[in-house]
Design an enzyme around this catalytic site. Structure first.
Site, PDB file in Angstrom:
ATOM      1  N   ASP A 115      68.814  38.135  58.891  1.00  0.00           N
ATOM      2  CA  ASP A 115      68.190  37.154  58.130  1.00  0.00           C
ATOM      3  C   ASP A 115      67.703  35.593  58.740  1.00  0.00           C
ATOM      4  OD1 ASP A 115      67.271  36.253  55.546  1.00  0.00           O
ATOM      5  OD2 ASP A 115      69.234  35.232  54.927  1.00  0.00           O
ATOM      6  N   TYR A 117      65.385  31.880  58.466  1.00  0.00           N
ATOM      7  CA  TYR A 117      65.713  30.609  57.871  1.00  0.00           C
ATOM      8  C   TYR A 117      64.354  29.623  58.226  1.00  0.00           C
ATOM      9  CZ  TYR A 117      68.747  26.302  56.913  1.00  0.00           C
ATOM     10  OH  TYR A 117      69.372  25.186  56.548  1.00  0.00           O
ATOM     11  N   HIS A 122      63.092  24.523  52.966  1.00  0.00           N
ATOM     12  CA  HIS A 122      64.293  24.957  52.559  1.00  0.00           C
ATOM     13  C   HIS A 122      65.492  24.507  53.378  1.00  0.00           C
ATOM     14  CE1 HIS A 122      67.695  27.572  51.272  1.00  0.00           C
ATOM     15  NE2 HIS A 122      67.810  27.899  52.607  1.00  0.00           N
ATOM     16  N   ARG A 131      74.059  17.210  55.726  1.00  0.00           N
ATOM     17  CA  ARG A 131      74.083  16.666  56.737  1.00  0.00           C
ATOM     18  C   ARG A 131      73.456  15.384  56.482  1.00  0.00           C
ATOM     19  NH1 ARG A 131      72.671  21.198  58.736  1.00  0.00           N
ATOM     20  NH2 ARG A 131      70.727  20.646  59.115  1.00  0.00           N
ATOM     21  N   GLU A 187      69.243  33.660  46.871  1.00  0.00           N
ATOM     22  CA  GLU A 187      68.109  33.193  47.688  1.00  0.00           C
ATOM     23  C   GLU A 187      66.890  34.143  47.781  1.00  0.00           C
ATOM     24  OE1 GLU A 187      69.805  32.862  51.666  1.00  0.00           O
ATOM     25  OE2 GLU A 187      70.618  30.742  51.034  1.00  0.00           O
ATOM     26  N   GLU A 189      63.737  35.753  48.849  1.00  0.00           N
ATOM     27  CA  GLU A 189      63.330  36.072  50.262  1.00  0.00           C
ATOM     28  C   GLU A 189      62.179  37.403  50.207  1.00  0.00           C
ATOM     29  OE1 GLU A 189      65.980  35.881  53.322  1.00  0.00           O
ATOM     30  OE2 GLU A 189      67.517  34.559  52.368  1.00  0.00           O
ATOM     31  N   ASP A 221      69.317  37.226  48.848  1.00  0.00           N
ATOM     32  CA  ASP A 221      70.337  37.426  49.757  1.00  0.00           C
ATOM     33  C   ASP A 221      71.251  36.210  49.033  1.00  0.00           C
ATOM     34  OD1 ASP A 221      72.103  36.836  51.710  1.00  0.00           O
ATOM     35  OD2 ASP A 221      70.829  35.158  52.589  1.00  0.00           O
ATOM     36  N   ARG A 225      78.097  29.655  48.298  1.00  0.00           N
ATOM     37  CA  ARG A 225      78.137  28.304  48.945  1.00  0.00           C
ATOM     38  C   ARG A 225      79.418  27.510  49.241  1.00  0.00           C
ATOM     39  NH1 ARG A 225      73.063  29.139  50.577  1.00  0.00           N
ATOM     40  NH2 ARG A 225      71.597  29.412  48.857  1.00  0.00           N
ATOM     41  N   GLN A 228      80.662  29.675  51.951  1.00  0.00           N
ATOM     42  CA  GLN A 228      79.698  29.540  53.202  1.00  0.00           C
ATOM     43  C   GLN A 228      80.138  28.318  54.028  1.00  0.00           C
ATOM     44  OE1 GLN A 228      75.764  29.494  51.881  1.00  0.00           O
ATOM     45  NE2 GLN A 228      74.967  28.959  53.993  1.00  0.00           N
ATOM     46  N   TYR A 232      81.221  28.327  57.827  1.00  0.00           N
ATOM     47  CA  TYR A 232      80.015  28.507  58.819  1.00  0.00           C
ATOM     48  C   TYR A 232      80.009  27.994  59.986  1.00  0.00           C
ATOM     49  CZ  TYR A 232      77.325  24.247  58.051  1.00  0.00           C
ATOM     50  OH  TYR A 232      76.880  22.717  57.982  1.00  0.00           O
ATOM     51  N   LYS A 241      78.058  35.671  52.491  1.00  0.00           N
ATOM     52  CA  LYS A 241      76.754  36.180  52.615  1.00  0.00           C
ATOM     53  C   LYS A 241      76.963  37.887  52.534  1.00  0.00           C
ATOM     54  CE  LYS A 241      73.699  32.705  53.344  1.00  0.00           C
ATOM     55  NZ  LYS A 241      72.524  32.375  52.671  1.00  0.00           N
ATOM     56  N   THR A 245      73.471  42.295  49.584  1.00  0.00           N
ATOM     57  CA  THR A 245      72.258  41.825  49.715  1.00  0.00           C
ATOM     58  C   THR A 245      71.204  42.861  49.011  1.00  0.00           C
ATOM     59  OG1 THR A 245      72.663  40.774  51.958  1.00  0.00           O
ATOM     60  CG2 THR A 245      70.246  41.077  51.430  1.00  0.00           C
ATOM     61  N   THR A 333      65.305  31.907  52.812  1.00  0.00           N
ATOM     62  CA  THR A 333      64.923  31.496  51.593  1.00  0.00           C
ATOM     63  C   THR A 333      63.524  30.891  51.463  1.00  0.00           C
ATOM     64  OG1 THR A 333      67.367  30.747  50.996  1.00  0.00           O
ATOM     65  CG2 THR A 333      65.610  29.965  49.509  1.00  0.00           C
ATOM     66  N   GLU A 347      69.284  24.348  45.750  1.00  0.00           N
ATOM     67  CA  GLU A 347      67.967  23.348  45.882  1.00  0.00           C
ATOM     68  C   GLU A 347      67.765  23.036  44.519  1.00  0.00           C
ATOM     69  OE1 GLU A 347      65.124  24.403  49.191  1.00  0.00           O
ATOM     70  OE2 GLU A 347      66.375  26.333  48.543  1.00  0.00           O
TER      71      GLU A 347
HETATM   72 MN    MN Z   1      69.233  33.823  53.321  1.00  0.00          MN
END
Ligand code: MN
Length: 400
Positions: A115, A117, A122, A131, A187, A189, A221, A225, A228, A232, A241, A245, A333, A347
Site C-alpha cells: 500500500d 501513500y 492526504h 505532527r 481509506e 483507494e 484499506d 487509527r 496505528q 507505527y 491495518k 483489506t 488514500t 480527515e
Molecule cells: Mn492505505
C-alpha cells in the site's frame, strides 16, 4: 466502439467499452469460474469460443493474468465483437446470467500486497494532525512514493464483514490499554493488479507498466487509527491495518482506461531519473465516491495523485524485488484539496474533532458497529461513456 446487441441500463458503467473481469459461482459451493460484467449480467466466459478459454474455467483470474498483454488484448477484442456484432452475439446470449443470481468471489489470488501513500492532500492532512509542529510532508515524500508491505492473506472481496479489531492503544495521559478499536476508519483507494511477474534483480521501468499490470480494482484499506498511532513508530503500519483489506469483485482491464489517461500533476522537485514519467504517463481520471449507510460523504479525485501507479511499480521493484502474478499494490488514500474530497474519516472529522453530521441526525467521527461503507468509482470511457468499477462494501460488526 459500437453499441451492444443487448439492452443495457442507460447509466451502466458496465457497457461494451468496459468488460471488467471477475470470478463467480451460481450456487453455494458451486464451481467458480471467470466472468465479465455486461450491464446487469455476467457473461460466463468458460462457455465461449474465445482465446485462452482454458484459463477461464479457473477459480481465479491468475491463470489469465499470467498469460500477458497479447492474450489479454486478443481476448478483449474477441469479447468486444461477441457483444457488439449482431452476426455473432447470439453465441453470448445463451451465457448471460443475471448479476443478482450469482455470488462474486475474490477475483484473484493475492500474492503480495503493498500500500502506497501517494495523495499529497492526504499526506499533508495527516502530517498536520499528527505532527503539528513539523512540516506537513516528511522530507522524503516528494522524492519517492512511500509505501509499506501489507498482509496478502487478509485481502478479501467486497461484502466480507468488517469485524472490529482489538489491540493496544495509548489513551492520553495513561499507559497502554487493550480492547476494541475506538477509531475504526476507512481509506478510499485504487488497486493495481499485476499479471506478469518479473525477474529478481531486474527493476521494472516506468515505461513497462502496461507489460505487467493487468487491471484496476477498488480498495478499502480499513484502518484502526488508535492501534496505528501507538504502534507505527518506527516501522510503520502493522496490526492497525492487517485485520482486513477489502477489494471490489471486478478488475477493470487497463485497456478500458484509454480515455481516462491524463497528465499527472507537475512534480517539484523533479524526481530521480528512474521515477521520471515517460512520454505517456499514467495519470488516471477516476472519481471515487465514499458512502456511509448510503449517504454520500465525499468524492475523492484520483487525477490529483502525485505519484502515478507506473512510478509506484518502478519504485517497488527498483531494488531488484521481483513481481509475481497476483501482486496487488494500492494507491494510498485518495484525497483532494476540498473537504468533500477527503478519502478517510480521520480527515473528514479532522482527527475526531469535527464530527460529521449525517442525514439521519446522528454524527460520526469514526465507524460505529452496524455502519456500512461503500466505495464506488467511475472514469471517462470512449464517446462520452462511463467506465464503472462496481463497488467495494463492508458492514462493521462488533468485536467478538
Ligand atoms: Mn492505505
Amino acid at each position: 466502439m459500437s453499441a451492444s446487441c443487448f439492452d443495457l441500463p442507460p447509466d451502466t458503467g458496465f457497457g461494451p467499452e468496459n468488460l471488467p473481469y471477475g470470478v463467480f459461482s451460481t450456487e453455494p459451493g458451486g464451481r467458480r469460474r471467470v466472468g465479465v460484467a455486461l450491464g446487469d449480467w455476467v457473461i460466463d466466459l468458460s462457455r465461449l469460443d474465445v482465446p485462452a478459454v482454458d484459463a477461464l474455467a479457473a477459480p481465479s483470474l491468475n491463470p489469465l493474468m499470467a498469460r500477458g498483454p497479447r492474450t489479454w488484448a486478443a481476448l478483449r477484442a474477441r469479447l468486444e465483437r461477441l457483444v457488439c456484432d449482431p452476426e455473432i452475439c447470439d453465441a453470448v446470449g445463451a451465457h448471460l446470467i443475471p448479476l443478482d443470481r450469482v455470488t462474486l468471489h475474490l477475483p484473484f489470488e493475492v500474492a503480495d500486497y503493498v500500500d502506497f501513500y501517494s495523495s499529497q492532500h492526504h499526506a499533508e492532512n495527516l502530517g498536520r494532525m499528527f505532527r503539528p509542529d513539523s512540516a506537513a510532508l516528511t522530507p522524503n515524500w516528494k522524492h519517492l512514493p512511500i509505501g509499506y508491505h501489507g498482509r496478502a492473506g487478509t485481502v478479501a472481496v467486497s461484502g466480507t464483514p468488517v469485524i472490529r479489531p482489538s489491540g493496544q492503544r495509548q489513551p492520553a495521559g495513561g499507559g497502554p490499554v487493550f480492547g476494541p478499536s475506538q477509531r475504526l476508519d476507512l481509506e478510499a483507494e485504487v488497486g493495481f493488479v499485476v499479471g506478469v511477474g518479473s525477474q529478481q534483480g531486474t527493476p521494472v521501468r516506468v515505461g513497462d507498466f502496461a507489460a505487467h499490470v493487468f487491471g484496476v480494482c477498488l480498495v478499502n484499506d480499513w484502518s484502526a487509527r488508535d492501534l496505528q498511532s501507538w504502534e507505527y513508530v518506527p516501522l510503520g503500519p502493522f496490526l492497525g491495518k492487517s485485520f482486513l483489506t477489502s477489494v471490489s469483485p471486478w478488475v477493470v482491464p487497463l485497456d478500458a482506461l484509454g480515455s481516462a489517461r491524463l497528465t499527472p500533476p507537475a512534480r517539484d522537485p523533479q524526481p530521480l531519473p528512474y521515477l521520471r514519467d515517460d512520454a505517456e504517463p499514467w495519470g488516471l481520471d477516476l472519481t471515487l465516491e465514499v458512502r456511509l449507510n448510503g449517504e454520500l460523504l465525499s468524492c475523492p479525485p484520483f487525477r490529483e495523485m502525485y505519484w502515478t501507479p507506473a512510478q509506484q511499480l518502478a519504485h517497488l521493484t527498483v531494488n531488484g524485488a521481483s513481481l509475481r502474478t497476483g501482486d496487488l499494490f494500492a494507491s494510498g488514500t485518495v484525497s483532494g484539496a476540498r473537504r468533500d474530497q477527503r478519502g478517510s474519516l480521520i480527515e473528514l472529522s479532522w482527527g475526531g474533532t469535527e464530527p460529521i453530521r449525517l442525514a439521519d441526525g446522528t454524527t460520526r467521527t469514526f465507524l460505529e458497529d452496524g455502519d456500512v461503507v461503500t466505495l464506488t468509482a467511475s472514469a471517462p470511457g470512449p464517446d462520452g461513456t462511463r467506465i464503472g468499477f462496481g463497488e467495494v462494501t463492508g458492514a462493521v460488526r462488533s468485536a467478538p
